[in-house]
Enzyme design. Structure first.
Site, PDB file in Angstrom:
ATOM      1  N   ASP A   1      -1.391  -0.407   6.256  1.00 33.36           N
ATOM      2  CA  ASP A   1      -1.603   0.130   7.580  1.00 33.36           C
ATOM      3  C   ASP A   1      -2.815   0.576   7.820  1.00 33.36           C
ATOM      4  O   ASP A   1      -3.307   1.044   8.831  1.00 33.36           O
ATOM      5  CB  ASP A   1      -0.509   0.888   8.030  1.00 33.36           C
ATOM      6  CG  ASP A   1      -0.731   2.538   7.371  1.00 33.36           C
ATOM      7  OD1 ASP A   1      -1.198   2.402   6.050  1.00 33.36           O
ATOM      8  OD2 ASP A   1      -0.778   3.458   7.714  1.00 33.36           O
TER       9      ASP A   1
ATOM     10  N   ASP B   1      -7.015  -1.431   4.092  1.00 29.50           N
ATOM     11  CA  ASP B   1      -6.267  -2.509   3.803  1.00 29.50           C
ATOM     12  C   ASP B   1      -6.645  -3.978   4.260  1.00 29.50           C
ATOM     13  O   ASP B   1      -6.175  -5.016   3.917  1.00 29.50           O
ATOM     14  CB  ASP B   1      -4.765  -2.174   4.156  1.00 29.50           C
ATOM     15  CG  ASP B   1      -4.120  -1.023   3.430  1.00 29.50           C
ATOM     16  OD1 ASP B   1      -4.522  -0.717   2.679  1.00 29.50           O
ATOM     17  OD2 ASP B   1      -3.363  -0.020   4.237  1.00 29.50           O
TER      18      ASP B   1
ATOM     19  N   ASP C   1       0.812  -1.091   0.000  1.00 28.81           N
ATOM     20  CA  ASP C   1       0.039   0.110   0.060  1.00 28.81           C
ATOM     21  C   ASP C   1       0.937   1.186   0.117  1.00 28.81           C
ATOM     22  O   ASP C   1       2.016   1.200   0.450  1.00 28.81           O
ATOM     23  CB  ASP C   1      -0.942  -0.213   1.240  1.00 28.81           C
ATOM     24  CG  ASP C   1      -1.674   1.231   1.243  1.00 28.81           C
ATOM     25  OD1 ASP C   1      -2.516   1.568   0.376  1.00 28.81           O
ATOM     26  OD2 ASP C   1      -1.440   1.815   2.516  1.00 28.81           O
TER      27      ASP C   1
END
Length: 292
Positions: A239, A243, A40
């Site tokens: 995080d 996600d 991410d």
């Protein structure tokens, strides 16, 4: 009979001492088979602490645009929204006025009613879907995106007010961590909701193999599943709250310890330090343990 559990116990203990929490011995065993790492962007590759870099009003003043923007963004938890509110506070602009109504639009922005006016705040996709003409700032937005910044458009009652550009700096250790992953023979993929130009700029800075841009929060897990369906063994590192489904969908989910509680609960491996270099360390630990 004792050799394998002893090796796994030593491996998980060594990881814990270095801030790498591995949920089980089975996860430690599976991790060595990973061949693709999906990262991410916000808060994982970048610092997740964006700041306003440019304010471009179409009519009125920059302070006027920033005041309206901060008022509608004050109800959002997104890091980009926080950057706009902070910029207004630093200029001592009044942000006390709250929207009478608001609607969060995941992956696009938000719609709010402020002083009786319908205000849109978000990306190009939101403006196009809402029929707002952004041609006056389209080239400017493209140029900012090409520098790795995120331009956010603002409109009221269907008319463009201007754009505010926000940049989220890359963590100092990200490029080294990604280089270490590639050295281990892993394919590294950057997953982000940013425009293609902004995503490719960040991807080039840190040296990933592939960039998947313009991904809506609910689509992250779908992209992980596509890679898995193509025969890849995927570790997803992230995080944020959005996600969590992707962390669950991956062969191994890896949460950055500074992230949200939901991401940490969904992960197989939790990195207690906010350092991407712990991802290659965790993979290296698995390989060494399995070798023993």
């Amino acid at each position: 009979g004792l050799a394998t559990p002893t090796a796994i116990m030593v491996g998980t203990g060594l990881g814990a001492r270095h801030g790498i929490l591995i949920r089980s011995g089975e996860i430690l065993e599976v991790t060595h088979s990973i061949d693709t790492v999906v990262l991410d962007k916000t808060g994982t590759v970048t610092k997740g602490e964006p700041a306003v870099t440019e304010i471009c009003p179409i009519c009125g003043t920059a302070d006027g645009l920033l005041t309206i923007a901060a008022a509608v963004e004050s109800i959002s938890q997104h890091p980009l929204a926080a950057a706009i509110v902070q910029a207004a506070q630093e200029k001592d602009l009044s942000t006390g006025k709250r929207p009478e109504h608001f609607e969060l639009l995941p992956g696009r922005g938000l719609r709010a009613v402020l002083s009786g006016r319908t205000v849109l705040a978000g990306n190009r996709r939101l403006m196009e879907e809402s029929g707002v003409d952004i041609s006056a700032l389209s080239e400017k937005a493209d140029a900012l995106a090409g520098q790795g910044e995120t331009p956010m458009f603002f409109a009221a009652d269907g008319a463009l007010l201007g754009l505010i550009s926000v940049a989220d700096p890359v963590k100092e250790t990200s490029a080294a961590a990604i280089a270490a992953l590639r050295k281990q023979g892993l394919r590294v993929v950057l997953l982000t909701g940013d425009s293609r130009a902004a995503a490719e700029h960040i991807g080039a800075l840190v040296g990933v193999d592939e960039v998947i841009p313009e991904v809506l929060p609910e689509e992250k897990a779908v992209h992980v599943q596509k890679l898995e369906a193509a025969g890849r063994k995927v570790m997803m590192a992230g995080d944020g709250i959005n996600d969590a489904p992707a962390l669950t969908a991956a062969t191994v989910g890896c949460a950055i310890g500074s992230g949200s509680d939901i991401a940490i609960e969904s992960a197989d491996i939790v990195l207690m330090r906010d350092d991407l270099q712990d991802v290659p360390r965790a993979l290296h630990l698995s390989v060494k343990t399995l070798r023993n």
